[in-house]
Design a protein around this motif. Structure first.
Motif, PDB file in Angstrom:
ATOM      1  N   ALA A 113       0.766  -1.201  -0.008  1.00  0.00           N
ATOM      2  CA  ALA A 113       0.005   0.046   0.200  1.00  0.00           C
ATOM      3  C   ALA A 113       0.925   1.405   0.003  1.00  0.00           C
ATOM      4  O   ALA A 113       0.554   2.151  -0.494  1.00  0.00           O
ATOM      5  N   SER A 172       2.787   1.660  -3.376  1.00  0.00           N
ATOM      6  CA  SER A 172       1.796   2.305  -4.304  1.00  0.00           C
ATOM      7  C   SER A 172       1.608   3.715  -4.316  1.00  0.00           C
ATOM      8  O   SER A 172       1.301   4.302  -5.259  1.00  0.00           O
ATOM      9  N   SER A 186      -5.107   1.151  -1.916  1.00  0.00           N
ATOM     10  CA  SER A 186      -3.999   1.370  -0.837  1.00  0.00           C
ATOM     11  C   SER A 186      -4.460   1.551   0.587  1.00  0.00           C
ATOM     12  O   SER A 186      -4.058   1.094   1.467  1.00  0.00           O
ATOM     13  N   THR A 212      -4.286  -0.752   3.822  1.00  0.00           N
ATOM     14  CA  THR A 212      -3.839  -0.250   4.933  1.00  0.00           C
ATOM     15  C   THR A 212      -4.771  -0.526   6.233  1.00  0.00           C
ATOM     16  O   THR A 212      -4.268  -1.085   7.497  1.00  0.00           O
TER      17      THR A 212
END
Length: 275
Positions: free
Chosen positions: A221, A224, A238, A242
């Motif tokens: 994440a 990215s 993402s 998380t």
């Protein structure tokens, strides 16, 4: 007769123990040799201008976190391995995820045996190998429903992501395909789910797979968002990755504390004994 049998068992145990530690050391040797770039790049790659600007940034972070978890699981076997059963299970499951996805993607190579072989041999010679391969004996009471529920939330989206990556590996013709990076993202993603499911089984040391799954999900994440490249997640996913990473760790910690309170509350009181 009895002394000969005892002597024979002693030699057998010594040979098994020696083989186990040699297998672990062989893995560690090839681990340090083959992944020396990823092992340090996962820390400095975020700040190094050259490393953080590569088109393989997301792939490198994912591979690095995968090999770190694998390596730590094997390194843990060098100290009191009988108590590191879950870590050994982690190493075995990562081998199965890697091998399975690589075979499906058609990118399996003989070089992988340098890592698969020592890992599986160490598991077979493990002092507690009965527990290492004891998944069939897991009962409903052994399953943590909270951690299992959080792990299950990611099964469908991760499954779709893996299928997408394998499709890219099969249909594209770019540098990522040449380096088998799409298939790498496939077994990396499968490993997150596998580790989360392992953390849902109430075994000794299940904190390791719970935190490993969380760190791996958080890593992709962050990578990215930090430098979007091929295989990276969009901002929405993402963010969801998380939240899931924090949830799997939080579910584990909450469940452990809940189980501790329950076991303490149901424990029989000790009778008062006069001195």
């Amino acid at each position: 007769m009895a002394s000969e049998r005892i002597r024979e068992m002693g030699v057998r145990t010594l040979a098994r123990t020696t083989g186990f530690y040699l297998s672990v050391l062989v893995f560690v040797f090839f681990w340090l040799l083959a992944f020396n770039f990823q092992l340090w790049a996962v820390f400095v790659g975020w700040f190094d201008p050259e490393l953080s600007s590569t088109i393989h940034f997301v792939h490198n972070i994912a591979l690095a976190s995968f090999v770190w978890v694998w390596g730590l699981a094997m390194l843990a076997q060098l100290y009191r391995p009988a108590k590191r059963v879950t870590a050994m299970q982690v190493a075995v499951l990562l081998v199965l995820a890697d091998a399975g996805v690589s075979v499906v993607a058609g990118v399996a190579t003989a070089e992988s045996l340098l890592f698969f072989g020592p890992t599986l041999l160490a598991a077979a010679l493990h002092p507690s190998r009965g527990e290492v391969f004891g998944f069939a004996r897991v009962s409903r009471e052994d399953i943590d429903p909270v951690v299992l529920a959080v792990a299950a939330l990611a099964v469908v989206p991760v499954g779709l992501y893996v299928l997408g990556q394998l499709n890219l590996q099969a249909t594209l013709d770019d540098s990522h395909v040449a380096l088998t990076h799409y298939s790498t993202m496939g077994y990396f993603s499968v490993s997150i789910i596998v580790l989360a499911l392992l953390a849902a089984v109430r075994t000794r040391g299940r904190r390791f797979p719970a935190y490993a799954a969380g760190v791996m999900a958080l890593g992709i994440a962050a990578a990215s968002v930090f430098y979007p490249t091929a295989s990276g997640l969009d901002p929405l996913w993402s963010g969801l990755a998380t939240v899931w990473a924090l949830a799997i760790v939080g579910a584990y910690e909450w469940s452990v504390r809940r189980d501790t309170v329950r076991s303490t509350a149901t424990a029989p009181e000790r009778p008062n004994v006069s001195p």
